[in-house]
Design a protein around this motif. Structure first.
Motif, PDB file in Angstrom:
ATOM      1  N   GLU A 176      51.812 -23.606 -33.117  1.00 37.04           N
ATOM      2  CA  GLU A 176      52.760 -23.121 -32.369  1.00 37.04           C
ATOM      3  C   GLU A 176      54.089 -23.185 -32.576  1.00 37.04           C
ATOM      4  N   HIS A 177      54.042 -23.990 -33.641  1.00 38.61           N
ATOM      5  CA  HIS A 177      55.328 -24.099 -34.144  1.00 38.61           C
ATOM      6  C   HIS A 177      55.701 -23.298 -35.305  1.00 38.61           C
ATOM      7  N   ARG A 178      55.238 -23.326 -36.223  1.00 39.70           N
ATOM      8  CA  ARG A 178      54.804 -22.372 -37.609  1.00 39.70           C
ATOM      9  C   ARG A 178      55.009 -23.450 -38.427  1.00 39.70           C
ATOM     10  N   ARG A 179      54.969 -24.078 -38.154  1.00 39.77           N
ATOM     11  CA  ARG A 179      54.722 -25.723 -39.568  1.00 39.77           C
ATOM     12  C   ARG A 179      55.880 -26.238 -39.534  1.00 39.77           C
ATOM     13  N   ARG A 180      56.777 -26.047 -38.285  1.00 44.69           N
ATOM     14  CA  ARG A 180      58.283 -26.146 -38.560  1.00 44.69           C
ATOM     15  C   ARG A 180      58.373 -28.346 -37.886  1.00 44.69           C
ATOM     16  N   TYR A 181      57.041 -28.103 -37.431  1.00 42.85           N
ATOM     17  CA  TYR A 181      57.579 -29.694 -36.931  1.00 42.85           C
ATOM     18  C   TYR A 181      56.709 -30.549 -37.510  1.00 42.85           C
ATOM     19  N   GLY A 182      58.046 -31.566 -38.029  1.00 38.45           N
ATOM     20  CA  GLY A 182      57.127 -32.715 -39.017  1.00 38.45           C
ATOM     21  C   GLY A 182      56.648 -33.852 -38.670  1.00 38.45           C
ATOM     22  N   TYR A 183      56.413 -35.290 -38.358  1.00 36.40           N
ATOM     23  CA  TYR A 183      55.562 -36.541 -37.566  1.00 36.40           C
ATOM     24  C   TYR A 183      55.780 -36.821 -36.800  1.00 36.40           C
ATOM     25  N   ARG A 184      57.322 -36.514 -36.516  1.00 35.38           N
ATOM     26  CA  ARG A 184      57.731 -36.804 -35.465  1.00 35.38           C
ATOM     27  C   ARG A 184      58.098 -36.782 -34.265  1.00 35.38           C
ATOM     28  N   ARG A 185      58.797 -35.389 -34.560  1.00 34.53           N
ATOM     29  CA  ARG A 185      58.227 -34.550 -33.481  1.00 34.53           C
ATOM     30  C   ARG A 185      56.894 -33.830 -32.964  1.00 34.53           C
ATOM     31  N   ILE A 186      55.276 -34.286 -33.932  1.00 34.05           N
ATOM     32  CA  ILE A 186      54.554 -34.279 -33.505  1.00 34.05           C
ATOM     33  C   ILE A 186      54.029 -34.773 -32.517  1.00 34.05           C
ATOM     34  N   THR A 187      54.218 -36.142 -33.176  1.00 32.62           N
ATOM     35  CA  THR A 187      54.123 -37.333 -32.341  1.00 32.62           C
ATOM     36  C   THR A 187      54.980 -37.147 -30.827  1.00 32.62           C
ATOM     37  N   ALA A 188      55.530 -37.168 -30.713  1.00 34.05           N
ATOM     38  CA  ALA A 188      56.435 -36.626 -29.329  1.00 34.05           C
ATOM     39  C   ALA A 188      55.796 -35.346 -28.715  1.00 34.05           C
ATOM     40  N   GLU A 189      55.693 -34.147 -29.282  1.00 34.85           N
ATOM     41  CA  GLU A 189      55.140 -33.115 -28.548  1.00 34.85           C
ATOM     42  C   GLU A 189      53.619 -34.230 -28.045  1.00 34.85           C
ATOM     43  N   LEU A 190      53.247 -34.719 -28.638  1.00 39.27           N
ATOM     44  CA  LEU A 190      51.402 -35.169 -28.657  1.00 39.27           C
ATOM     45  C   LEU A 190      51.824 -36.259 -26.754  1.00 39.27           C
ATOM     46  N   HIS A 191      52.580 -37.429 -27.435  1.00 40.37           N
ATOM     47  CA  HIS A 191      52.671 -38.172 -26.588  1.00 40.37           C
ATOM     48  C   HIS A 191      53.515 -37.163 -25.227  1.00 40.37           C
ATOM     49  N   ARG A 192      53.954 -36.215 -25.137  1.00 40.57           N
ATOM     50  CA  ARG A 192      54.649 -35.305 -24.430  1.00 40.57           C
ATOM     51  C   ARG A 192      53.191 -34.844 -22.769  1.00 40.57           C
ATOM     52  N   ARG A 193      51.994 -34.691 -23.870  1.00 43.84           N
ATOM     53  CA  ARG A 193      50.761 -33.944 -23.494  1.00 43.84           C
ATOM     54  C   ARG A 193      49.763 -34.723 -23.371  1.00 43.84           C
ATOM     55  N   GLY A 194      50.968 -36.445 -23.075  1.00 41.90           N
ATOM     56  CA  GLY A 194      49.219 -37.855 -23.015  1.00 41.90           C
ATOM     57  C   GLY A 194      49.069 -37.989 -23.272  1.00 41.90           C
ATOM     58  N   MET A 195      48.793 -37.716 -24.587  1.00 42.78           N
ATOM     59  CA  MET A 195      48.120 -38.140 -26.009  1.00 42.78           C
ATOM     60  C   MET A 195      49.074 -39.888 -26.872  1.00 42.78           C
ATOM     61  N   PRO A 196      48.162 -40.576 -26.479  1.00 42.83           N
ATOM     62  CA  PRO A 196      49.492 -42.094 -26.711  1.00 42.83           C
ATOM     63  C   PRO A 196      48.678 -42.911 -28.178  1.00 42.83           C
TER      64      PRO A 196
END
Length: 96
Positions: free
Chosen positions: A49-69
Motif C-alpha cells: 500500500e505504501h509502495r515499500r516506503r514504510y520501514g519496520y517501525r511504521r509497519i509496526t505502528a500501522e499494525l498496532h492501529r489496526r488492532g494487531m499487537p
C-alpha cells in the motif's frame, strides 16, 4: 473440534494411540502458525500500500492501529527478511 461429534476427547485419544497431553499440545502448535500467517499477510499489504516506503517501525505502528499487537523485533527480524520484502534501511541524519 467440530469433527468431534459425541465422543469425548479422552475416548478419541484412546481409540487412536495419542495421549491427551499430546492432543492439546498439537492444538497449541497449530494456533500460532495461523496467527503468524495473518500478521504476515497484513505486513505485505501495508508494505505494498505504501509502495515499500514504510520501514519496520511504521509497519509496526500501522499494525498496532489496526488492532494487531505485535513486537517490532518480529517485524524487523522474521517477517520482512523471510518474506523478501525490500524495505529501505533507515537513513541517518545529516549532522553537518
Amino acid at each position: 473440534m467440530s469433527l468431534q461429534g459425541s465422543l469425548s476427547i479422552e475416548r478419541m485419544c484412546q481409540m487412536v494411540p495419542v495421549s491427551r497431553r499430546g492432543f492439546y499440545r498439537s492444538l497449541k502448535e497449530q494456533q500460532p502458525a495461523e496467527e503468524e500467517m495473518e500478521v504476515r499477510s497484513a505486513i505485505q499489504q501495508i508494505a505494498l500500500e505504501h509502495r515499500r516506503r514504510y520501514g519496520y517501525r511504521r509497519i509496526t505502528a500501522e499494525l498496532h492501529r489496526r488492532g494487531m499487537p505485535v513486537n517490532h523485533k518480529g517485524i524487523a527480524g522474521q517477517a520482512l527478511r523471510t518474506d523478501a520484502l525490500k524495505i529501505p534501511a533507515p537513513q541517518g541524519r545529516n549532522l553537518h
